[in-house]
Every structure is written in C-alpha cells, then in structure tokens.
Design a protein around this motif. Structure first.
Motif, PDB file in Angstrom:
ATOM      1  N   PHE A  50      33.908  33.302  40.816  1.00  0.00           N
ATOM      2  CA  PHE A  50      34.296  32.625  42.046  1.00  0.00           C
ATOM      3  C   PHE A  50      34.380  31.126  41.757  1.00  0.00           C
ATOM      4  O   PHE A  50      33.930  30.659  40.708  1.00  0.00           O
ATOM      5  N   GLU A  51      34.895  30.369  42.720  1.00  0.00           N
ATOM      6  CA  GLU A  51      35.024  28.920  42.557  1.00  0.00           C
ATOM      7  C   GLU A  51      33.664  28.258  42.316  1.00  0.00           C
ATOM      8  O   GLU A  51      33.554  27.287  41.570  1.00  0.00           O
ATOM      9  N   ASN A  52      32.617  28.804  42.917  1.00  0.00           N
ATOM     10  CA  ASN A  52      31.286  28.221  42.754  1.00  0.00           C
ATOM     11  C   ASN A  52      30.652  28.579  41.405  1.00  0.00           C
ATOM     12  O   ASN A  52      29.525  28.171  41.129  1.00  0.00           O
ATOM     13  N   GLY A  53      31.348  29.328  40.569  1.00  0.00           N
ATOM     14  CA  GLY A  53      30.858  29.672  39.248  1.00  0.00           C
ATOM     15  C   GLY A  53      30.149  31.009  39.156  1.00  0.00           C
ATOM     16  O   GLY A  53      29.830  31.483  38.065  1.00  0.00           O
ATOM     17  N   GLU A  54      29.898  31.638  40.308  1.00  0.00           N
ATOM     18  CA  GLU A  54      29.231  32.950  40.305  1.00  0.00           C
ATOM     19  C   GLU A  54      30.125  33.973  39.622  1.00  0.00           C
ATOM     20  O   GLU A  54      31.293  34.134  39.968  1.00  0.00           O
ATOM     21  N   MET A  55      29.547  34.670  38.651  1.00  0.00           N
ATOM     22  CA  MET A  55      30.305  35.661  37.895  1.00  0.00           C
ATOM     23  C   MET A  55      30.362  36.984  38.653  1.00  0.00           C
ATOM     24  O   MET A  55      29.410  37.363  39.328  1.00  0.00           O
ATOM     25  N   LEU A  56      31.485  37.669  38.517  1.00  0.00           N
ATOM     26  CA  LEU A  56      31.676  38.988  39.124  1.00  0.00           C
ATOM     27  C   LEU A  56      31.419  40.067  38.079  1.00  0.00           C
ATOM     28  O   LEU A  56      31.648  39.854  36.886  1.00  0.00           O
ATOM     29  N   ASP A  57      30.987  41.212  38.535  1.00  0.00           N
ATOM     30  CA  ASP A  57      30.839  42.377  37.664  1.00  0.00           C
ATOM     31  C   ASP A  57      32.239  42.927  37.403  1.00  0.00           C
ATOM     32  O   ASP A  57      32.945  43.319  38.346  1.00  0.00           O
ATOM     33  N   LEU A  58      32.649  42.939  36.146  1.00  0.00           N
ATOM     34  CA  LEU A  58      34.002  43.392  35.805  1.00  0.00           C
ATOM     35  C   LEU A  58      34.227  44.861  36.130  1.00  0.00           C
ATOM     36  O   LEU A  58      35.364  45.295  36.302  1.00  0.00           O
ATOM     37  N   ASN A  59      33.169  45.639  36.236  1.00  0.00           N
ATOM     38  CA  ASN A  59      33.303  47.066  36.535  1.00  0.00           C
ATOM     39  C   ASN A  59      33.182  47.392  38.017  1.00  0.00           C
ATOM     40  O   ASN A  59      33.289  48.555  38.408  1.00  0.00           O
ATOM     41  N   ALA A  60      32.964  46.365  38.838  1.00  0.00           N
ATOM     42  CA  ALA A  60      32.877  46.583  40.285  1.00  0.00           C
ATOM     43  C   ALA A  60      34.270  46.903  40.840  1.00  0.00           C
ATOM     44  O   ALA A  60      35.287  46.543  40.254  1.00  0.00           O
ATOM     45  N   ILE A  61      34.305  47.575  41.971  1.00  0.00           N
ATOM     46  CA  ILE A  61      35.567  47.911  42.632  1.00  0.00           C
ATOM     47  C   ILE A  61      35.998  46.724  43.503  1.00  0.00           C
ATOM     48  O   ILE A  61      35.176  46.143  44.217  1.00  0.00           O
ATOM     49  N   ILE A  62      37.269  46.363  43.419  1.00  0.00           N
ATOM     50  CA  ILE A  62      37.782  45.166  44.101  1.00  0.00           C
ATOM     51  C   ILE A  62      37.467  45.187  45.593  1.00  0.00           C
ATOM     52  O   ILE A  62      36.922  44.218  46.130  1.00  0.00           O
ATOM     53  N   SER A  63      37.778  46.276  46.280  1.00  0.00           N
ATOM     54  CA  SER A  63      37.599  46.320  47.739  1.00  0.00           C
ATOM     55  C   SER A  63      36.135  46.259  48.155  1.00  0.00           C
ATOM     56  O   SER A  63      35.834  45.834  49.271  1.00  0.00           O
ATOM     57  N   SER A  64      35.223  46.641  47.256  1.00  0.00           N
ATOM     58  CA  SER A  64      33.793  46.592  47.563  1.00  0.00           C
ATOM     59  C   SER A  64      33.197  45.222  47.281  1.00  0.00           C
ATOM     60  O   SER A  64      32.093  44.924  47.719  1.00  0.00           O
ATOM     61  N   THR A  65      33.918  44.401  46.527  1.00  0.00           N
ATOM     62  CA  THR A  65      33.375  43.140  46.038  1.00  0.00           C
ATOM     63  C   THR A  65      34.071  41.918  46.632  1.00  0.00           C
ATOM     64  O   THR A  65      33.432  40.895  46.877  1.00  0.00           O
ATOM     65  N   LEU A  66      35.377  42.026  46.871  1.00  0.00           N
ATOM     66  CA  LEU A  66      36.172  40.873  47.293  1.00  0.00           C
ATOM     67  C   LEU A  66      36.839  41.113  48.639  1.00  0.00           C
ATOM     68  O   LEU A  66      37.224  42.237  48.953  1.00  0.00           O
ATOM     69  N   ALA A  67      36.992  40.042  49.395  1.00  0.00           N
ATOM     70  CA  ALA A  67      37.722  40.108  50.664  1.00  0.00           C
ATOM     71  C   ALA A  67      39.184  39.760  50.409  1.00  0.00           C
ATOM     72  O   ALA A  67      39.524  39.094  49.421  1.00  0.00           O
ATOM     73  N   ASP A  68      40.042  40.191  51.296  1.00  0.00           N
ATOM     74  CA  ASP A  68      41.461  39.881  51.208  1.00  0.00           C
ATOM     75  C   ASP A  68      41.641  38.363  51.166  1.00  0.00           C
ATOM     76  O   ASP A  68      41.041  37.634  51.942  1.00  0.00           O
ATOM     77  N   GLY A  69      42.451  37.888  50.217  1.00  0.00           N
ATOM     78  CA  GLY A  69      42.742  36.457  50.119  1.00  0.00           C
ATOM     79  C   GLY A  69      41.739  35.650  49.306  1.00  0.00           C
ATOM     80  O   GLY A  69      41.867  34.435  49.187  1.00  0.00           O
ATOM     81  N   THR A  70      40.742  36.310  48.725  1.00  0.00           N
ATOM     82  CA  THR A  70      39.744  35.616  47.922  1.00  0.00           C
ATOM     83  C   THR A  70      40.386  35.013  46.671  1.00  0.00           C
ATOM     84  O   THR A  70      41.278  35.603  46.076  1.00  0.00           O
ATOM     85  N   HIS A  71      39.913  33.823  46.274  1.00  0.00           N
ATOM     86  CA  HIS A  71      40.354  33.176  45.034  1.00  0.00           C
ATOM     87  C   HIS A  71      39.326  33.461  43.951  1.00  0.00           C
ATOM     88  O   HIS A  71      38.124  33.294  44.168  1.00  0.00           O
ATOM     89  N   VAL A  72      39.804  33.879  42.783  1.00  0.00           N
ATOM     90  CA  VAL A  72      38.938  34.106  41.630  1.00  0.00           C
ATOM     91  C   VAL A  72      39.588  33.484  40.395  1.00  0.00           C
ATOM     92  O   VAL A  72      40.804  33.262  40.365  1.00  0.00           O
TER      93      VAL A  72
END
Length: 102
Positions: A50-72
């Motif tokens: 994310f913009e704040n530097g928080e890392m995402l789990d690459l194996n997570a499912i997009i719809s469970s992790t991100l909202a529509d329109g999110t910037h990564v």
C-alpha cells in the motif's frame, strides 16, 4: 472491481472481475502491461504494498484484501534491493573511546 496498480513510474487500472485472483496476479498483469506498452521488465513480482508501505500477502485473494479503486505498488527485485540499502546497518558498533584503537 478495479485496482490501481503502480509499477516503476506508470499506473495501470486493472479490471479484476469479481477479484477471485491472488494479489500476486496484479503484479504479473502490471509487469505484462508495462513490458508491452513501455519497456520490458525482466523481473517477477517480489511484493505488493500500500502507499503507507504495508506489505500485502501475495497469496491473499484480491476481493478479500482490497477494496474497489485501491492503489497498490508492485515491488520488483531492484525495489527490494534498494529498500535494503536504505536501511542503516544495525550490526556496526559506534566509534567510541572504548572501542577505538590508537
């Protein structure tokens, strides 16, 4: 659902349908688009944050992790290497009168 994906100095809007893909897929699509429209990228997705530097789990499912329109932001090998160089080394002892040799 749409996710705004930044890679190098470019931004791509990626349509994800229902968002049932893994987060890593966003990086793969961004690399493909950048390579197709601009210059080739000879790397794979090493991370997404994310913009704040928080890392995402690459194996997570997009719809469970991100909202529509999110910037990564996609991190490539050279981005990870640059981040490692920016961090100050913590294993060096400071030069003090106690450890200075004359």
């Amino acid at each position: 659902m749409k996710i705004e994906v930044h890679i190098k100095d470019k931004q791509f809007t990626i349509q994800c349908g229902d968002g049932l893909q893994k987060v890593k897929w966003l990086g793969d699509v961004a690399i493909f688009r950048h390579s197709h429209f601009y210059q080739p990228i000879n790397s794979t997705t090493k991370g997404i944050k994310f913009e704040n530097g928080e890392m995402l789990d690459l194996n997570a499912i997009i719809s469970s992790t991100l909202a529509d329109g999110t910037h990564v932001w996609v991190l490539l090998k050279e981005d990870i290497d640059a981040m490692a160089q920016e961090k100050p080394s913590t294993n060096k002892r400071p030069m003090t009168a106690l450890n200075r040799r004359k």
